[in-house]
Design a protein around this motif. Structure first.
Motif, PDB file in Angstrom:
ATOM      1  N   MET A   1      32.816  31.445  33.476  1.00  0.00           N
ATOM      2  CA  MET A   1      33.879  32.356  33.314  1.00  0.00           C
ATOM      3  C   MET A   1      34.820  32.113  34.171  1.00  0.00           C
ATOM      4  N   PRO A   2      36.135  32.013  33.857  1.00  0.00           N
ATOM      5  CA  PRO A   2      37.255  31.643  34.919  1.00  0.00           C
ATOM      6  C   PRO A   2      37.586  32.707  35.802  1.00  0.00           C
ATOM      7  N   LYS A   3      37.765  32.282  37.229  1.00  0.00           N
ATOM      8  CA  LYS A   3      37.946  33.333  38.249  1.00  0.00           C
ATOM      9  C   LYS A   3      39.249  34.199  38.037  1.00  0.00           C
ATOM     10  N   LYS A   4      40.234  33.550  37.359  1.00  0.00           N
ATOM     11  CA  LYS A   4      41.295  34.574  37.040  1.00  0.00           C
ATOM     12  C   LYS A   4      41.092  35.841  36.203  1.00  0.00           C
ATOM     13  N   VAL A   5      40.059  35.495  35.138  1.00  0.00           N
ATOM     14  CA  VAL A   5      39.771  36.785  34.484  1.00  0.00           C
ATOM     15  C   VAL A   5      39.137  37.664  35.112  1.00  0.00           C
ATOM     16  N   ASP A   6      38.137  37.158  36.178  1.00  0.00           N
ATOM     17  CA  ASP A   6      37.342  38.190  37.113  1.00  0.00           C
ATOM     18  C   ASP A   6      38.250  38.906  37.959  1.00  0.00           C
ATOM     19  N   LYS A   7      39.277  38.005  38.460  1.00  0.00           N
ATOM     20  CA  LYS A   7      40.267  38.598  39.258  1.00  0.00           C
ATOM     21  C   LYS A   7      41.040  39.765  38.714  1.00  0.00           C
ATOM     22  N   PHE A   8      41.197  39.716  37.420  1.00  0.00           N
ATOM     23  CA  PHE A   8      42.105  40.517  36.496  1.00  0.00           C
ATOM     24  C   PHE A   8      41.331  41.726  36.472  1.00  0.00           C
ATOM     25  N   TYR A   9      40.153  41.822  36.126  1.00  0.00           N
ATOM     26  CA  TYR A   9      39.443  43.037  35.832  1.00  0.00           C
ATOM     27  C   TYR A   9      39.183  43.595  37.271  1.00  0.00           C
ATOM     28  N   ASP A  10      38.695  42.955  38.500  1.00  0.00           N
ATOM     29  CA  ASP A  10      38.944  43.307  39.789  1.00  0.00           C
ATOM     30  C   ASP A  10      40.192  44.141  39.969  1.00  0.00           C
ATOM     31  N   PHE A  11      41.015  43.700  39.739  1.00  0.00           N
ATOM     32  CA  PHE A  11      42.431  44.438  39.852  1.00  0.00           C
ATOM     33  C   PHE A  11      42.613  45.567  39.113  1.00  0.00           C
ATOM     34  N   LEU A  12      42.012  45.713  37.940  1.00  0.00           N
ATOM     35  CA  LEU A  12      42.086  46.827  36.973  1.00  0.00           C
ATOM     36  C   LEU A  12      41.396  47.797  37.695  1.00  0.00           C
ATOM     37  N   ASP A  13      40.199  47.386  38.416  1.00  0.00           N
ATOM     38  CA  ASP A  13      39.383  48.568  38.984  1.00  0.00           C
ATOM     39  C   ASP A  13      40.055  49.194  40.246  1.00  0.00           C
ATOM     40  N   THR A  14      40.924  48.489  40.602  1.00  0.00           N
ATOM     41  CA  THR A  14      41.561  48.737  41.890  1.00  0.00           C
ATOM     42  C   THR A  14      42.750  50.166  41.448  1.00  0.00           C
ATOM     43  N   ILE A  15      43.110  50.043  40.298  1.00  0.00           N
ATOM     44  CA  ILE A  15      44.242  51.055  39.857  1.00  0.00           C
ATOM     45  C   ILE A  15      43.471  52.316  39.799  1.00  0.00           C
ATOM     46  N   LEU A  16      43.637  53.203  40.711  1.00  0.00           N
ATOM     47  CA  LEU A  16      43.363  54.497  40.529  1.00  0.00           C
ATOM     48  C   LEU A  16      44.238  55.702  39.843  1.00  0.00           C
ATOM     49  N   ASN A  17      43.572  56.461  39.076  1.00  0.00           N
ATOM     50  CA  ASN A  17      44.064  57.461  38.197  1.00  0.00           C
ATOM     51  C   ASN A  17      45.167  56.971  37.467  1.00  0.00           C
TER      52      ASN A  17
END
Length: 128
Positions: free
Chosen positions: A1-17
């Motif tokens: 799995m490419p790191k950029k995809v993991d980074k993208f989903y990690d970023f989505l988890d940081t968005i609150l509410n």
């Protein structure tokens, strides 16, 4: 799995509410994460289904156009026409072949007009 995809989903988890359209987009992205991962695992998977959509478009158009056939004879004529066109190898060459037979005014069996006839296939072959 490419790191950029993991980074993208990690970023989505940081968005609150998130709210509104952003919430809907994040939910959509998370819902289809496994599909995205499969694309990287199986390289043959297409990125879109456009080829499939294009392949079924003629059938959909025929169905819609057939709704406007005002008589049973008209509906049968539509069915025959679309069947011939869909089975023809090269539609332009096929129509020229048919019209040339009609111009010659030969008494020809109906099989000679069908696209799967050997003579029709030879005349209508797609040039490479």
């Amino acid at each position: 799995m490419p790191k950029k995809v993991d980074k993208f989903y990690d970023f989505l988890d940081t968005i609150l509410n998130p709210s509104g359209k952003l919430k809907k987009a994040i939910g959509y992205a998370k819902k289809f994460r496994t599909r995205l991962e499969k694309i990287y695992e199986i390289g043959e998977l297409p990125l879109s289904n456009n080829p499939v959509e294009q392949a079924i478009r003629p059938a959909t158009l025929v169905r819609k156009n057939s709704l406007f056939a005002t008589t049973i004879a008209g509906a049968k004529a539509n069915a025959i026409w679309y069947s011939l066109i869909q089975t023809a190898i090269d539609v332009s060459k096929y129509l020229n072949y048919i019209f040339s037979l009609l111009e010659q005014r030969k008494e020809v069996d109906v099989e000679a007009y069908l696209p799967w006839n050997s003579e029709a296939k030879e005349s209508c072959a797609v040039a490479n």
